[in-house]
Design a protein around this motif. Sequence first.
Motif, mmCIF file in Angstrom:
data_model
loop_
_atom_site.group_PDB
_atom_site.id
_atom_site.type_symbol
_atom_site.label_atom_id
_atom_site.label_comp_id
_atom_site.label_asym_id
_atom_site.label_seq_id
_atom_site.Cartn_x
_atom_site.Cartn_y
_atom_site.Cartn_z
ATOM 1 N N THR A 74 31.711 -69.265 32.956
ATOM 2 C CA THR A 74 33.021 -68.931 33.517
ATOM 3 C C THR A 74 32.970 -69.236 35.024
ATOM 4 O O THR A 74 31.894 -69.474 35.586
ATOM 5 C CB THR A 74 33.333 -67.433 33.345
ATOM 6 O OG1 THR A 74 32.367 -66.688 34.093
ATOM 7 C CG2 THR A 74 33.264 -67.015 31.885
ATOM 8 N N ARG A 75 34.115 -69.190 35.663
ATOM 9 C CA ARG A 75 34.175 -69.484 37.079
ATOM 10 C C ARG A 75 33.265 -68.543 37.877
ATOM 11 O O ARG A 75 32.534 -68.954 38.766
ATOM 12 C CB ARG A 75 35.632 -69.355 37.569
ATOM 13 C CG ARG A 75 35.902 -70.007 38.906
ATOM 14 C CD ARG A 75 37.302 -69.674 39.378
ATOM 15 N NE ARG A 75 37.449 -68.237 39.625
ATOM 16 C CZ ARG A 75 37.191 -67.664 40.790
ATOM 17 N NH1 ARG A 75 36.774 -68.386 41.812
ATOM 18 N NH2 ARG A 75 37.332 -66.365 40.940
ATOM 19 N N VAL A 76 33.329 -67.265 37.530
ATOM 20 C CA VAL A 76 32.523 -66.272 38.254
ATOM 21 C C VAL A 76 31.031 -66.503 38.012
ATOM 22 O O VAL A 76 30.229 -66.468 38.948
ATOM 23 C CB VAL A 76 32.932 -64.833 37.844
ATOM 24 C CG1 VAL A 76 31.930 -63.820 38.379
ATOM 25 C CG2 VAL A 76 34.324 -64.515 38.361
ATOM 26 N N GLU A 77 30.661 -66.778 36.774
ATOM 27 C CA GLU A 77 29.245 -67.033 36.468
ATOM 28 C C GLU A 77 28.749 -68.273 37.206
ATOM 29 O O GLU A 77 27.627 -68.319 37.705
ATOM 30 C CB GLU A 77 29.054 -67.217 34.954
ATOM 31 C CG GLU A 77 29.216 -65.935 34.149
ATOM 32 C CD GLU A 77 29.566 -66.193 32.685
ATOM 33 O OE1 GLU A 77 29.900 -65.229 31.990
ATOM 34 O OE2 GLU A 77 29.522 -67.359 32.242
ATOM 35 N N PHE A 78 29.613 -69.286 37.253
ATOM 36 C CA PHE A 78 29.261 -70.513 37.950
ATOM 37 C C PHE A 78 28.970 -70.230 39.423
ATOM 38 O O PHE A 78 27.961 -70.651 39.973
ATOM 39 C CB PHE A 78 30.395 -71.539 37.817
ATOM 40 C CG PHE A 78 30.110 -72.848 38.493
ATOM 41 C CD1 PHE A 78 29.427 -73.861 37.835
ATOM 42 C CD2 PHE A 78 30.512 -73.066 39.804
ATOM 43 C CE1 PHE A 78 29.154 -75.061 38.473
ATOM 44 C CE2 PHE A 78 30.244 -74.260 40.452
ATOM 45 C CZ PHE A 78 29.563 -75.262 39.781
ATOM 46 N N LYS A 79 29.877 -69.494 40.046
ATOM 47 C CA LYS A 79 29.714 -69.179 41.471
ATOM 48 C C LYS A 79 28.474 -68.313 41.711
ATOM 49 O O LYS A 79 27.779 -68.468 42.716
ATOM 50 C CB LYS A 79 30.959 -68.475 42.007
ATOM 51 C CG LYS A 79 32.104 -69.439 42.223
ATOM 52 C CD LYS A 79 33.281 -68.725 42.838
ATOM 53 C CE LYS A 79 33.708 -69.368 44.141
ATOM 54 N NZ LYS A 79 34.844 -68.663 44.762
ATOM 55 N N LEU A 80 28.237 -67.426 40.785
ATOM 56 C CA LEU A 80 27.074 -66.551 40.869
ATOM 57 C C LEU A 80 25.784 -67.384 40.852
ATOM 58 O O LEU A 80 24.902 -67.227 41.707
ATOM 59 C CB LEU A 80 27.116 -65.592 39.681
ATOM 60 C CG LEU A 80 26.281 -64.335 39.660
ATOM 61 C CD1 LEU A 80 26.496 -63.499 40.898
ATOM 62 C CD2 LEU A 80 26.643 -63.515 38.419
ATOM 63 N N ASN A 104 25.779 -61.683 31.466
ATOM 64 C CA ASN A 104 26.300 -62.814 30.696
ATOM 65 C C ASN A 104 25.663 -64.135 31.132
ATOM 66 O O ASN A 104 25.315 -64.967 30.302
ATOM 67 C CB ASN A 104 27.818 -62.900 30.844
ATOM 68 C CG ASN A 104 28.505 -61.735 30.154
ATOM 69 O OD1 ASN A 104 27.969 -61.156 29.215
ATOM 70 N ND2 ASN A 104 29.684 -61.365 30.634
ATOM 71 N N LEU A 105 25.516 -64.286 32.434
ATOM 72 C CA LEU A 105 24.905 -65.516 32.953
ATOM 73 C C LEU A 105 23.466 -65.659 32.449
ATOM 74 O O LEU A 105 23.052 -66.721 31.991
ATOM 75 C CB LEU A 105 24.938 -65.487 34.490
ATOM 76 C CG LEU A 105 24.243 -66.642 35.213
ATOM 77 C CD1 LEU A 105 24.845 -67.991 34.838
ATOM 78 C CD2 LEU A 105 24.323 -66.441 36.728
ATOM 79 N N ARG A 106 22.735 -64.565 32.520
ATOM 80 C CA ARG A 106 21.361 -64.546 32.027
ATOM 81 C C ARG A 106 21.277 -64.971 30.568
ATOM 82 O O ARG A 106 20.419 -65.751 30.179
ATOM 83 C CB ARG A 106 20.840 -63.112 32.095
ATOM 84 C CG ARG A 106 19.920 -62.837 33.223
ATOM 85 C CD ARG A 106 19.586 -61.379 33.138
ATOM 86 N NE ARG A 106 18.369 -61.080 33.856
ATOM 87 C CZ ARG A 106 18.013 -59.850 34.172
ATOM 88 N NH1 ARG A 106 18.779 -58.835 33.839
ATOM 89 N NH2 ARG A 106 16.889 -59.630 34.817
ATOM 90 N N ARG A 107 22.160 -64.381 29.775
ATOM 91 C CA ARG A 107 22.165 -64.659 28.343
ATOM 92 C C ARG A 107 22.426 -66.143 28.103
ATOM 93 O O ARG A 107 21.773 -66.787 27.288
ATOM 94 C CB ARG A 107 23.239 -63.798 27.667
ATOM 95 C CG ARG A 107 23.264 -63.862 26.159
ATOM 96 C CD ARG A 107 24.248 -62.863 25.571
ATOM 97 N NE ARG A 107 25.517 -62.792 26.283
ATOM 98 C CZ ARG A 107 26.499 -63.683 26.190
ATOM 99 N NH1 ARG A 107 26.366 -64.717 25.400
ATOM 100 N NH2 ARG A 107 27.611 -63.535 26.888
#
Length: 225
Positions: free
Chosen positions: A152-158, A197-200
């Motif tokens: 997602t956009r937030v995960e990408f930025k993270l 979520n990003l980790r997963r």
Amino acid sequence: MNAHILVAEDEPKIAGLLTDYLAAAGMQTTVIDDGAAVADAIDTLAPDLVVLDVMLPHKDGMTICRELRQHSDLPVVMLTARVEEIDRLLGLELGADDYICKPFSPREVVARIKAILRRTGNGAAGDAQAPRIDIDEPRMRVTVEGQRVELTRVEFKLLQTLLRHPGRVYRRDELLDLIYDDYREVSDRTIDSHVKNLRRKLETALPERDLIHAVYGVGYKIEVD
Ligand code: CA
């Protein structure tokens, strides 16, 4: 040079399964099925880690581990057929690095072995290479080891933020600040769920690596080497 794993296991099926998976992970293996021969094999082969079954003919894994610890800190992973035995083994303070119960997931065993090798620095560069993470900013696309990861956009930025300074710990509020244009409405805990979520998702592409680490009470960092 890749890590060399000595597998001391007298059940051919289990030994075969382990060696297949370890070989697929780029490791060299030697199987031995006689407890009395393990010490000599360690001296001769100088492996980077030993997988030691508890029940071996002629000499049991516990005795082997205890004797080994008198003169060596070679990493040892003990295999046992009974889950209730793990507590007993822990109580004996044999000095093993990990305990695994059969039946096990070979993938899990390989992951644990890799983690031990990383921690102890054994097995040289076998697994030390940084994973290839490609970030295509304009298209917000991420590929890990050539495999596309949908974020997602937030995960990408993270991910992008963490990757700017691998190893540096980012505080939660700092991450919120960098990711959201207006984060006043967002709670610190929001970051936790995005990180989760990003980790997963990264784990799907890199099952044996844990890239993102939580630093208790502070925030998060990424480790790529
Ligand atoms: Ca056995």
